[in-house]
Scaffold this motif. Structure first.
Motif, PDB file in Angstrom:
ATOM      1  N   ARG A 137       0.824  -1.202   0.000  1.00 25.77           N
ATOM      2  CA  ARG A 137       0.000   0.000   0.000  1.00 25.77           C
ATOM      3  C   ARG A 137       0.860   1.255   0.000  1.00 25.77           C
ATOM      4  NH1 ARG A 137      -4.917  -0.734   4.396  1.00 25.77           N
ATOM      5  NH2 ARG A 137      -6.065  -2.370   3.298  1.00 25.77           N
ATOM      6  N   SER A 138       0.235   2.360  -0.442  1.00 21.48           N
ATOM      7  CA  SER A 138       0.883   3.662  -0.371  1.00 21.48           C
ATOM      8  C   SER A 138      -0.199   4.723  -0.241  1.00 21.48           C
ATOM      9  CB  SER A 138       1.734   3.907  -1.619  1.00 21.48           C
ATOM     10  OG  SER A 138       2.350   5.186  -1.578  1.00 21.48           O
ATOM     11  N   LYS A 139       0.185   5.892   0.239  1.00 26.23           N
ATOM     12  CA  LYS A 139      -0.736   7.021   0.350  1.00 26.23           C
ATOM     13  C   LYS A 139      -0.697   7.847  -0.930  1.00 26.23           C
ATOM     14  CE  LYS A 139      -2.115   6.587   4.699  1.00 26.23           C
ATOM     15  NZ  LYS A 139      -3.540   6.403   5.064  1.00 26.23           N
ATOM     16  N   LEU A 140      -1.849   8.294  -1.360  1.00 25.70           N
ATOM     17  CA  LEU A 140      -1.961   9.140  -2.537  1.00 25.70           C
ATOM     18  C   LEU A 140      -2.503  10.502  -2.133  1.00 25.70           C
ATOM     19  CD1 LEU A 140      -2.063   9.568  -5.680  1.00 25.70           C
ATOM     20  CD2 LEU A 140      -4.400   8.691  -5.583  1.00 25.70           C
ATOM     21  N   GLY A 141      -1.756  11.536  -2.451  1.00 26.30           N
ATOM     22  CA  GLY A 141      -2.232  12.901  -2.260  1.00 26.30           C
ATOM     23  C   GLY A 141      -2.737  13.195  -0.868  1.00 26.30           C
ATOM     24  N   ASN A 142      -4.054  13.310  -0.720  1.00 30.37           N
ATOM     25  CA  ASN A 142      -4.647  13.730   0.541  1.00 30.37           C
ATOM     26  C   ASN A 142      -4.850  12.590   1.525  1.00 30.37           C
ATOM     27  OD1 ASN A 142      -6.665  12.348  -0.727  1.00 30.37           O
ATOM     28  ND2 ASN A 142      -8.208  13.984  -0.607  1.00 30.37           N
ATOM     29  N   GLY A 143      -4.201  11.458   1.291  1.00 32.11           N
ATOM     30  CA  GLY A 143      -4.256  10.384   2.269  1.00 32.11           C
ATOM     31  C   GLY A 143      -5.004   9.149   1.839  1.00 32.11           C
ATOM     32  N   ARG A 144      -5.607   9.143   0.644  1.00 33.76           N
ATOM     33  CA  ARG A 144      -6.274   7.932   0.167  1.00 33.76           C
ATOM     34  C   ARG A 144      -5.261   6.814  -0.014  1.00 33.76           C
ATOM     35  NH1 ARG A 144     -11.093   8.441  -2.651  1.00 33.76           N
ATOM     36  NH2 ARG A 144     -11.016   6.162  -2.705  1.00 33.76           N
ATOM     37  N   ASN A 145      -5.636   5.607   0.390  1.00 31.61           N
ATOM     38  CA  ASN A 145      -4.770   4.448   0.186  1.00 31.61           C
ATOM     39  C   ASN A 145      -4.939   3.902  -1.222  1.00 31.61           C
ATOM     40  OD1 ASN A 145      -3.377   4.058   2.657  1.00 31.61           O
ATOM     41  ND2 ASN A 145      -5.241   3.289   3.601  1.00 31.61           N
ATOM     42  N   VAL A 146      -3.830   3.557  -1.842  1.00 35.01           N
ATOM     43  CA  VAL A 146      -3.865   2.785  -3.077  1.00 35.01           C
ATOM     44  C   VAL A 146      -3.020   1.543  -2.842  1.00 35.01           C
ATOM     45  CG1 VAL A 146      -4.239   4.764  -4.570  1.00 35.01           C
ATOM     46  CG2 VAL A 146      -1.903   4.041  -4.065  1.00 35.01           C
ATOM     47  N   GLU A 147      -3.303   0.470  -3.571  1.00 31.88           N
ATOM     48  CA  GLU A 147      -2.567  -0.757  -3.348  1.00 31.88           C
ATOM     49  C   GLU A 147      -2.471  -1.574  -4.625  1.00 31.88           C
ATOM     50  OE1 GLU A 147      -4.559  -3.110  -0.421  1.00 31.88           O
ATOM     51  OE2 GLU A 147      -6.206  -3.620  -1.742  1.00 31.88           O
ATOM     52  N   GLY A 148      -1.469  -2.434  -4.672  1.00 33.20           N
ATOM     53  CA  GLY A 148      -1.326  -3.390  -5.750  1.00 33.20           C
ATOM     54  C   GLY A 148      -1.257  -2.753  -7.121  1.00 33.20           C
ATOM     55  N   ILE A 149      -1.920  -3.398  -8.074  1.00 32.94           N
ATOM     56  CA  ILE A 149      -1.985  -2.909  -9.443  1.00 32.94           C
ATOM     57  C   ILE A 149      -3.129  -1.914  -9.537  1.00 32.94           C
ATOM     58  CG2 ILE A 149      -2.216  -3.554 -11.863  1.00 32.94           C
ATOM     59  CD1 ILE A 149       0.220  -4.761 -10.426  1.00 32.94           C
ATOM     60  N   GLY A 150      -2.887  -0.759 -10.123  1.00 36.23           N
ATOM     61  CA  GLY A 150      -3.984   0.185 -10.190  1.00 36.23           C
ATOM     62  C   GLY A 150      -3.709   1.413 -11.039  1.00 36.23           C
ATOM     63  N   LEU A 151      -4.764   2.177 -11.181  1.00 37.81           N
ATOM     64  CA  LEU A 151      -4.740   3.455 -11.874  1.00 37.81           C
ATOM     65  C   LEU A 151      -5.337   4.472 -10.922  1.00 37.81           C
ATOM     66  CD1 LEU A 151      -5.821   4.025 -15.556  1.00 37.81           C
ATOM     67  CD2 LEU A 151      -6.444   5.647 -13.770  1.00 37.81           C
ATOM     68  N   ALA A 152      -4.611   5.573 -10.705  1.00 39.70           N
ATOM     69  CA  ALA A 152      -5.059   6.591  -9.753  1.00 39.70           C
ATOM     70  C   ALA A 152      -5.156   7.945 -10.445  1.00 39.70           C
ATOM     71  CB  ALA A 152      -4.098   6.672  -8.574  1.00 39.70           C
ATOM     72  N   GLN A 153      -6.217   8.666 -10.132  1.00 41.63           N
ATOM     73  CA  GLN A 153      -6.429   9.999 -10.681  1.00 41.63           C
ATOM     74  C   GLN A 153      -6.506  10.992  -9.523  1.00 41.63           C
ATOM     75  OE1 GLN A 153     -10.186  10.640 -12.683  1.00 41.63           O
ATOM     76  NE2 GLN A 153      -9.318  12.196 -14.027  1.00 41.63           N
ATOM     77  N   TYR A 154      -5.736  12.079  -9.635  1.00 46.86           N
ATOM     78  CA  TYR A 154      -5.712  13.095  -8.580  1.00 46.86           C
ATOM     79  C   TYR A 154      -6.018  14.453  -9.213  1.00 46.86           C
ATOM     80  CZ  TYR A 154      -4.168  15.643  -4.439  1.00 46.86           C
ATOM     81  OH  TYR A 154      -4.112  16.451  -3.329  1.00 46.86           O
TER      82      TYR A 154
END
Length: 246
Positions: free
Chosen positions: A141-158
């Motif tokens: 896991r990792s934190k994205l921007g304002n604290g949302r968790n993301v994990e594994g394989i993924g696509l994130a939009q900020y």
């Protein structure tokens, strides 16, 4: 009194250093004793879709199946090739869904006092038993921007008021689990490949742009995720001293 305080501080630092050195020596000794290994991978059956930022985008976690990409098979193949120069790698069977179902990473500080759940799965769900060690690769896991968790394989939009950023990520961690005692000998999360982008995660990731749109978007996305994995895995295994010459 001040001199005594300094002496106590110095003694404490020395004890910590000696303890760390002893732990490293024990870990190195246990790694040197390993001859046969089995590889378990359970990160690539699902892709998460995460939205975050200053503009509310909804909080529901979304995901889609990417089992057809065969990422776990790819990881096992690459890890086998990388580790084969030092260890005798033996094929193992396991319930991938059981390993993937554990979403709370035991690497996180909150879990340091708890028994690592993956070692129990290795004991009960991996065959054959009796190898010197098992290399277990699972989501991180990792934190994205304002604290949302993301994990594994993924696509994130900020999104912010002025900009819209997109990232792909392949976040994973590697454990070396003793095949006899089932103790965790070593564990490490894959590090970022670079930290030059505007958006950063504590693991392999990269930006996305308009080239990921259109009819061939899925194939481009698969290729980009595969690239993150194939570039980061040798670095991670090398950092763990599992590859000769590292």
């Amino acid at each position: 009194m001040r001199r005594i305080a300094f002496l106590w501080v110095g003694l404490a630092i020395a004890c910590i250093a000696l303890g760390a050195a002893a732990a490293f020596e024990t870990r190195a000794t246990r790694l040197q004793a390993i001859k046969t290994v089995g590889i378990v991978s359970a990160i690539g059956e699902e892709m998460s879709l995460t939205q975050a930022g200053l503009i509310a985008l909804g909080n529901a976690r979304q995901s889609l199946s990417i089992s057809a990409w065969g990422l776990d098979e790819l990881i096992v193949q690459q890890a086998t090739k990388l580790l084969g120069g030092r260890f005798r790698v033996q094929a193992v069977s396991y319930r991938r869904a059981a390993f993937a179902a554990i979403r709370d990473s035991a690497v996180a500080p909150v879990n340091l006092l708890r028994s690592d759940p993956f070692k129990e799965l290795v004991r009960s769900d991996v065959a054959p038993q009796g190898l010197d060690a098992y290399i277990v690769i699972t989501r991180a896991r990792s934190k994205l921007g304002n604290g949302r968790n993301v994990e594994g394989i993924g696509l994130a939009q900020y999104r912010t008021l002025l900009a819209d950023y997109g990232l792909i990520h392949a976040l994973y961690e590697v454990r070396v689990i003793d095949g006899k005692s089932f103790d965790v000998i070593e564990k490490r999360a894959a590090a970022p490949l670079d930290n030059t982008g505007t958006m950063r995660l504590a693991g392999p990731s990269g930006p996305i742009d308009a080239t990921f749109e259109g009819p061939a978007a899925s194939e481009r996305l698969r290729a980009a995720i595969t690239d993150l994995i194939t570039r980061s895995l040798p670095v991670t295994l090398g950092d763990m001293h599992l590859i000769d010459g590292q």
